[in-house]
Write a protein that holds these residues in place. Structure first.
Motif, mmCIF file in Angstrom:
data_model
loop_
_atom_site.group_PDB
_atom_site.id
_atom_site.type_symbol
_atom_site.label_atom_id
_atom_site.label_comp_id
_atom_site.label_asym_id
_atom_site.label_seq_id
_atom_site.Cartn_x
_atom_site.Cartn_y
_atom_site.Cartn_z
ATOM 1 N N SER A 28 -4.237 -8.610 1.841
ATOM 2 C CA SER A 28 -3.720 -7.499 1.044
ATOM 3 C C SER A 28 -4.562 -6.241 1.216
ATOM 4 N N GLU A 50 3.274 -0.445 9.429
ATOM 5 C CA GLU A 50 4.027 0.721 9.004
ATOM 6 C C GLU A 50 3.897 1.804 10.059
ATOM 7 N N THR A 79 0.051 8.392 1.007
ATOM 8 C CA THR A 79 0.877 7.437 0.261
ATOM 9 C C THR A 79 0.559 6.006 0.671
ATOM 10 N N LYS A 80 0.447 5.768 1.984
ATOM 11 C CA LYS A 80 0.168 4.427 2.480
ATOM 12 C C LYS A 80 -1.212 3.949 2.007
ATOM 13 N N PHE A 82 -3.033 5.125 -0.626
ATOM 14 C CA PHE A 82 -3.108 4.992 -2.085
ATOM 15 C C PHE A 82 -2.338 3.783 -2.601
ATOM 16 N N GLN A 83 -1.286 3.384 -1.888
ATOM 17 C CA GLN A 83 -0.573 2.166 -2.267
ATOM 18 C C GLN A 83 -1.505 0.962 -2.172
ATOM 19 N N LYS A 84 -2.311 0.938 -1.132
ATOM 20 C CA LYS A 84 -3.286 -0.143 -0.977
ATOM 21 C C LYS A 84 -4.377 -0.055 -2.039
ATOM 22 N N SER A 86 -4.217 0.932 -4.918
ATOM 23 C CA SER A 86 -3.752 0.611 -6.273
ATOM 24 C C SER A 86 -4.005 -0.854 -6.609
ATOM 25 N N ASP A 177 -1.691 -8.192 -7.301
ATOM 26 C CA ASP A 177 -1.292 -7.142 -8.233
ATOM 27 C C ASP A 177 -2.496 -6.501 -8.904
#
Length: 229
Positions: A28, A50, A79-80, A82-84, A86, A177
């Motif tokens: 992850s 991606e 975006t890519k 910051f998604q990680k 999170s 998560d």
């Protein structure tokens, strides 16, 4: 070379091979970026990768100049990342960039990717570049871990009962998560971890009972190292 010098030199970025990608792609904390053309990406790409569009022949004189010239492309990169971030901490993030054969154009794109990692405060170890010939070699070795193969497999087995069960199981696999439980369960891998590539793998009971995965990795012998047998 000092740490400060190393951060400014794209040649100091770490090179990885297809086996490194195999071991890290299910984590992850790994972000895989395909810097080839959009058309090439849509034809086929590494599973979970991606697409990151980097214009050809971008000339820049400073970090600020680079950010201005990339404009919307930077938003996609942010975006890519910051998604990680999170679900993981910043120091855990590992970005793997890949393309095809070595070309001057690809070298320029990898340089831009390196500069972006510096701008975002990542260490040298957090950006890794897949060695040439890149994707083409990965696809030859692990076709079953590429999008086109998986897409075709899904179509071919759409009505197969066991395949449907496998798909449901994979879809419901716990994801990271950000919670302790999520972090632990997200480490459950679809494939065993390679210790000595093509020779020794470390897995669990599910891996040992999956004929499909055993055949794909050409595993012929299994040693039970658990207390129960």
């Amino acid at each position: 070379m000092t740490e400060e010098k190393a951060k400014e030199d794209p040649s100091c970025s770490i090179k990885c091979d297809i086996y490194d990608v195999f071991n890290k792609m299910e984590s992850s904390s790994t972000l895989i970026l395909d810097i080839r053309s959009k058309d090439a990406y849509e034809v086929d790409h590494i599973q979970h990768a991606e697409h990151f569009a980097i214009p050809n022949d971008v000339q820049f004189s400073s970090a600020q100049d680079l950010l201005l010239k990339l404009n919307k492309n930077i938003d996609a990169f942010k975006t890519k990342v910051f998604q990680k971030l999170s679900i993981i901490s910043k120091h855990e993030l590992c970005i793997i960039g890949y393309s095809d054969d070595r070309t001057l154009q690809n070298a320029q794109k990898f340089n831009i990717l390196f500069q972006l990692s510096v701008i975002f405060g990542l260490s040298n170890k957090q950006l890794q570049i897949l060695r040439e010939p890149g994707f083409s070699l990965f696809k030859r070795k692990y076709p079953f871990l590429c999008h086109r193969y998986l897409q075709q497999e899904e179509m071919d087995t759409a009505t197969d009962f066991h395949s449907i069960l496998d798909a449901i199981k994979l879809k419901n696999r716990p994801k990271n998560d950000g919670t302790l439980y999520g972090k632990i369960k997200s480490q459950d891998r679809e494939y065993p971890n390679a210790i000595v590539f093509d020779k020794l793998y470390l897995g669990n009971s599910e891996h040992s009972q999956s004929l499909k995965h055993l055949q794909q990795l050409k595993i012929t012998h299994i040693i039970n190292a658990t207390l129960k047998y």
